[in-house]
Design a protein around this motif. Structure first.
Motif: not given
Length: 159
Positions: A18, A22-23, A98, A102, A130, A133-134
């Motif tokens: 994940q 994502l990275y 991220n 985590s 988190r 991030i979105s």
């Protein structure tokens, strides 16, 4: 893809699928967005010298206000708007989240929040979560669309 993969594992980011995916999504989104940003610059500028100078300014602002060199809590209030407008600031924040939010056992005891606090990655006094991030992907999408529209308008009306 090869460069991003090598960098991710050499840096030692969290070793999860994940986190890695994502990275890569952030990596490609940022590259595409900045490509369009510099494309906008080339469609607005009258010659190569102006494009090179403008590109240097854009790069300087991105690096200076991303939160790596100058912590977000140290940026003066009259410049904080630059921090919120720079794509690199959003991507850097997402990469940090991220890693430090985590499910890695290293950060299970709240160490990630402590690191975020100590480095000034706070929103309204609390560490970013988190969900930011979105927000990064949403920002990059709208930044890309705005750059694309302005670039198309400039190419249509100025050239």
């Amino acid at each position: 893809l090869l460069f991003g993969t090598c960098v991710y594992w050499m840096v030692g980011f969290v070793a999860t699928a994940q986190g890695f995916l994502l990275y890569l999504a952030l990596f490609f989104s940022f590259n595409f967005t900045m490509g369009q940003c510099f494309g906008l610059l080339s469609s607005v500028a009258p010659n190569k010298s102006v494009v090179q100078a403008g590109g240097a300014v854009i790069l300087l602002l991105n690096v200076l206000f991303c939160g790596y060199i100058v912590s977000p809590t140290v940026i003066p209030d009259y410049y904080i708007w630059i921090y919120w407008m720079m794509p690199l600031a959003w991507v850097y924040r997402a990469l940090i989240l991220n890693e430090f939010t985590s499910n890695d056992p290293v950060y299970a005891d709240g160490l990630g929040d402590k690191i975020l606090r100590s480095n000034g990655f706070l929103y309204k006094g609390e560490p970013f979560t988190r969900e930011w991030i979105s927000y990064c992907f949403i920002f990059l999408f709208f930044f890309l669309v705005v750059c694309f529209i302005i670039s198309a308008a400039c190419l249509h009306y100025l050239r």
